[in-house]
Write a protein that holds these residues in place. Sequence first.
Motif, PDB file in Angstrom:
ATOM      1  N   ASP A  45       0.865  -1.178   0.000  1.00 38.66           N
ATOM      2  CA  ASP A  45       0.000   0.000   0.000  1.00 38.66           C
ATOM      3  C   ASP A  45       0.905   1.233   0.000  1.00 38.66           C
ATOM      4  O   ASP A  45       1.569   1.515   1.007  1.00 38.66           O
ATOM      5  N   GLU A  46       0.928   1.936  -1.119  1.00 35.38           N
ATOM      6  CA  GLU A  46       1.827   3.079  -1.258  1.00 35.38           C
ATOM      7  C   GLU A  46       1.485   4.220  -0.303  1.00 35.38           C
ATOM      8  O   GLU A  46       2.293   5.135  -0.113  1.00 35.38           O
ATOM      9  N   ASN A  47       0.321   4.180   0.314  1.00 37.29           N
ATOM     10  CA  ASN A  47      -0.043   5.199   1.298  1.00 37.29           C
ATOM     11  C   ASN A  47       0.525   4.897   2.680  1.00 37.29           C
ATOM     12  O   ASN A  47       0.495   5.754   3.559  1.00 37.29           O
ATOM     13  N   ARG A  48       1.027   3.669   2.864  1.00 34.27           N
ATOM     14  CA  ARG A  48       1.545   3.265   4.173  1.00 34.27           C
ATOM     15  C   ARG A  48       3.025   2.908   4.156  1.00 34.27           C
ATOM     16  O   ARG A  48       3.690   2.972   5.187  1.00 34.27           O
ATOM     17  N   ILE A  49       3.532   2.496   3.001  1.00 30.04           N
ATOM     18  CA  ILE A  49       4.911   2.009   2.898  1.00 30.04           C
ATOM     19  C   ILE A  49       5.571   2.659   1.685  1.00 30.04           C
ATOM     20  O   ILE A  49       4.969   2.767   0.627  1.00 30.04           O
ATOM     21  N   THR A  50       6.833   3.057   1.834  1.00 29.86           N
ATOM     22  CA  THR A  50       7.576   3.635   0.714  1.00 29.86           C
ATOM     23  C   THR A  50       8.502   2.585   0.102  1.00 29.86           C
ATOM     24  O   THR A  50       8.841   1.591   0.747  1.00 29.86           O
ATOM     25  N   THR A  51       8.939   2.852  -1.110  1.00 33.86           N
ATOM     26  CA  THR A  51       9.899   1.933  -1.735  1.00 33.86           C
ATOM     27  C   THR A  51      11.208   1.936  -0.957  1.00 33.86           C
ATOM     28  O   THR A  51      11.894   0.917  -0.899  1.00 33.86           O
ATOM     29  N   GLU A  52      11.550   3.051  -0.346  1.00 35.62           N
ATOM     30  CA  GLU A  52      12.775   3.111   0.466  1.00 35.62           C
ATOM     31  C   GLU A  52      12.671   2.192   1.673  1.00 35.62           C
ATOM     32  O   GLU A  52      13.659   1.541   2.046  1.00 35.62           O
ATOM     33  N   GLN A  53      11.501   2.102   2.282  1.00 34.44           N
ATOM     34  CA  GLN A  53      11.303   1.190   3.411  1.00 34.44           C
ATOM     35  C   GLN A  53      11.426  -0.261   2.946  1.00 34.44           C
ATOM     36  O   GLN A  53      11.989  -1.093   3.657  1.00 34.44           O
ATOM     37  N   ILE A  54      10.903  -0.545   1.778  1.00 35.27           N
ATOM     38  CA  ILE A  54      10.986  -1.903   1.212  1.00 35.27           C
ATOM     39  C   ILE A  54      12.442  -2.272   0.965  1.00 35.27           C
ATOM     40  O   ILE A  54      12.910  -3.340   1.371  1.00 35.27           O
ATOM     41  N   LYS A  55      13.167  -1.380   0.312  1.00 38.04           N
ATOM     42  CA  LYS A  55      14.581  -1.635   0.037  1.00 38.04           C
ATOM     43  C   LYS A  55      15.368  -1.809   1.324  1.00 38.04           C
ATOM     44  O   LYS A  55      16.206  -2.706   1.439  1.00 38.04           O
ATOM     45  N   ALA A  56      15.099  -0.968   2.319  1.00 33.86           N
ATOM     46  CA  ALA A  56      15.809  -1.054   3.596  1.00 33.86           C
ATOM     47  C   ALA A  56      15.529  -2.388   4.289  1.00 33.86           C
ATOM     48  O   ALA A  56      16.448  -3.001   4.846  1.00 33.86           O
TER      49      ALA A  56
END
Length: 66
Positions: A45-56
Motif C-alpha cells: 500500500d503506497e499510502n503506508r509504505i515507501t519503496t525506500e522502506q521496502i529496500k531497507a
Amino acid sequence: MTNIKLQVNGMSCRHCVVSVEGALKDIGASGKVDLENGTVEVTYDENRITTEQIKAAIEEQGYDVV
C-alpha cells in the motif's frame, strides 16, 4: 495496492526466500522471491509504505537491492 519488481543480489537458497519474504511481511508488504532471476515482486500500500522502506527491509537481511 502497488506492485514493483526489484532486482536483488545475494539470494541463493530457501533461507534467502524466507528472510526476504518475512522482512517484507514485517513491514506490511507481501513479496514473492524468484531465486532463478534474482528478483522480488512486492505488493504494498503506497499510502503506508515507501519503496525506500521496502529496500531497507531487504538490505537489513544482508542482500543488495540494485
